[in-house]
Design an enzyme around this catalytic site. Structure first.
Site, PDB file in Angstrom:
ATOM      1  N   ARG A 139       0.823  -1.218   0.000  1.00  0.00           N
ATOM      2  CA  ARG A 139       0.000   0.000   0.000  1.00  0.00           C
ATOM      3  C   ARG A 139       0.850   1.258   0.000  1.00  0.00           C
ATOM      4  O   ARG A 139       0.301   2.364   0.006  1.00  0.00           O
ATOM      5  CB  ARG A 139      -0.878   0.009   1.242  1.00  0.00           C
ATOM      6  N   ARG A 144     -21.497  -3.436   2.422  1.00  0.00           N
ATOM      7  CA  ARG A 144     -20.938  -4.776   2.580  1.00  0.00           C
ATOM      8  C   ARG A 144     -21.028  -5.319   4.016  1.00  0.00           C
ATOM      9  O   ARG A 144     -21.001  -4.579   4.991  1.00  0.00           O
ATOM     10  CB  ARG A 144     -19.529  -4.859   2.023  1.00  0.00           C
TER      11      ARG A 144
HETATM   12  P1  AMP Z   1      -8.420  -3.597   4.194  1.00  0.00           P
HETATM   13  O1  AMP Z   1      -9.169  -4.724   4.812  1.00  0.00           O
HETATM   14  O2  AMP Z   1      -7.416  -4.031   3.174  1.00  0.00           O
HETATM   15  O3  AMP Z   1      -9.327  -2.487   3.706  1.00  0.00           O
HETATM   16  O4  AMP Z   1      -7.536  -2.953   5.387  1.00  0.00           O
HETATM   17  C1  AMP Z   1      -8.148  -2.431   6.544  1.00  0.00           C
HETATM   18  C2  AMP Z   1      -7.160  -1.508   7.254  1.00  0.00           C
HETATM   19  O5  AMP Z   1      -6.000  -2.245   7.639  1.00  0.00           O
HETATM   20  C3  AMP Z   1      -6.631  -0.358   6.418  1.00  0.00           C
HETATM   21  O6  AMP Z   1      -7.506   0.758   6.387  1.00  0.00           O
HETATM   22  C4  AMP Z   1      -5.321  -0.046   7.140  1.00  0.00           C
HETATM   23  O7  AMP Z   1      -5.559   0.662   8.348  1.00  0.00           O
HETATM   24  C5  AMP Z   1      -4.834  -1.444   7.523  1.00  0.00           C
HETATM   25  N1  AMP Z   1      -3.966  -2.034   6.463  1.00  0.00           N
HETATM   26  C6  AMP Z   1      -4.228  -3.149   5.732  1.00  0.00           C
HETATM   27  N2  AMP Z   1      -3.221  -3.406   4.883  1.00  0.00           N
HETATM   28  C7  AMP Z   1      -2.298  -2.431   5.076  1.00  0.00           C
HETATM   29  C8  AMP Z   1      -1.039  -2.128   4.481  1.00  0.00           C
HETATM   30  N3  AMP Z   1      -0.517  -2.885   3.492  1.00  0.00           N
HETATM   31  N4  AMP Z   1      -0.376  -1.036   4.921  1.00  0.00           N
HETATM   32  C9  AMP Z   1      -0.859  -0.262   5.917  1.00  0.00           C
HETATM   33  N5  AMP Z   1      -2.057  -0.480   6.503  1.00  0.00           N
HETATM   34  C10 AMP Z   1      -2.772  -1.558   6.099  1.00  0.00           C
END
Ligand code: AMP
Length: 239
Positions: free
Chosen positions: A88, A127
């Site tokens: 990310r 969702r």
């Molecule tokens: P997601 O389920 O992928 O939308 O991730 C939920 C939350 O987890 C994000 O909003 C971030 O706070 C954290 N997160 C997940 N993946 C990453 C990553 N690669 N780098 C930094 N934060 C992450």
């Protein structure tokens, strides 16, 4: 095959990673899921990440890099894996390359899900998932066949993510545009980037992904047999 599904929150990459992972039998590695598990189990990582996630901000590179580093050396990753939500940031992308090189692996494909913000917000707000087996649903696009009963496991325990509210979604989109989108030129330069229409219906997106995977497999096979002297990636990406 090692692939990254790339795109903003709500673009459908998690849903597709789940489907494709079952189909081609390689694990789906979602840093979001791993972090939510850590928060639920109240591990040190989980305690550090909880507030940041609720605020829609990015957890530190160090935390997520270590999570992925620990995960990809497991035996089930030997035939490849699908990354969802990682990398990310550009530092995460560069660190991923180093990790893979150290494990004698390489990133084969990055699939960018193209979508627009309006569609994303209503998708994210809609969702929910099964709290027992994790099957994903959506108020607009995918309701359980029998009202209130999970299609996959029969449970009636449905949950919504804490960070799937309008205010946090805007912050997550902001983080995406500021920190994540700038990674794309890095992958474009490496000629491993493909784009697909993330707004198409679930089955069409799956079909498009599967046809890209098959195409990639075929070129790799031909290359192994020495039938192509040209650079594999040049052929694959020729429009
Ligand atoms: P997601 O389920 O992928 O939308 O991730 C939920 C939350 O987890 C994000 O909003 C971030 O706070 C954290 N997160 C997940 N993946 C990453 C990553 N690669 N780098 C930094 N934060 C992450």
């Amino acid at each position: 095959m090692i692939m990254v599904l790339f795109g903003p929150p709500g673009c459908g990459k998690g849903t597709q990673a789940g489907i494709i992972s079952k189909d081609i039998q390689i694990p789906h590695l979602s840093t979001g899921d791993m972090l939510r598990d850590a928060v639920k189990s109240k591990t040190e990582t989980g305690k550090k990440a909880a507030t940041i996630m609720e605020e829609g901000k990015l957890v530190s590179d160090e935390i997520v890099i270590n999570i992925i580093k620990d995960r990809i050396c497991h035996n089930d990753c030997k035939m490849g894996f699908i990354l969802d939500g990682f990398p990310r940031t550009l530092s995460q992308a560069k660190e991923l390359d180093i990790m893979l090189t150290n494990e004698n692996m390489k990133l084969d494909l990055v699939i960018d899900f193209s979508v627009n913000d309006e569609a994303l917000i209503s998708r994210i707000e809609g969702r929910f998932s099964c709290g027992d087996c994790g099957e994903g649903y959506n108020d607009q696009t995918k309701l359980p066949t029998k009202d209130g009963i999970c299609d996959a496991c029969g449970s009636n325990n449905f949950i919504r993510r804490k960070d799937d509210n309008r205010e946090t979604i805007s912050k997550r989109l902001e983080a995406y545009y500021k920190d994540t989108l700038p990674i794309l030129p890095y992958y474009k330069e490496k000629k491993i980037l493909q784009s697909i229409d993330g707004l198409a219906d679930i089955d069409s997106v799956t079909n498009e992904l599967m046809s890209l995977i098959k195409k990639w497999d075929r070129y790799r096979w031909l290359e192994c047999k020495g039938e192509y002297n040209l650079d594999l990636r040049t052929i694959f990406y020729k429009k």
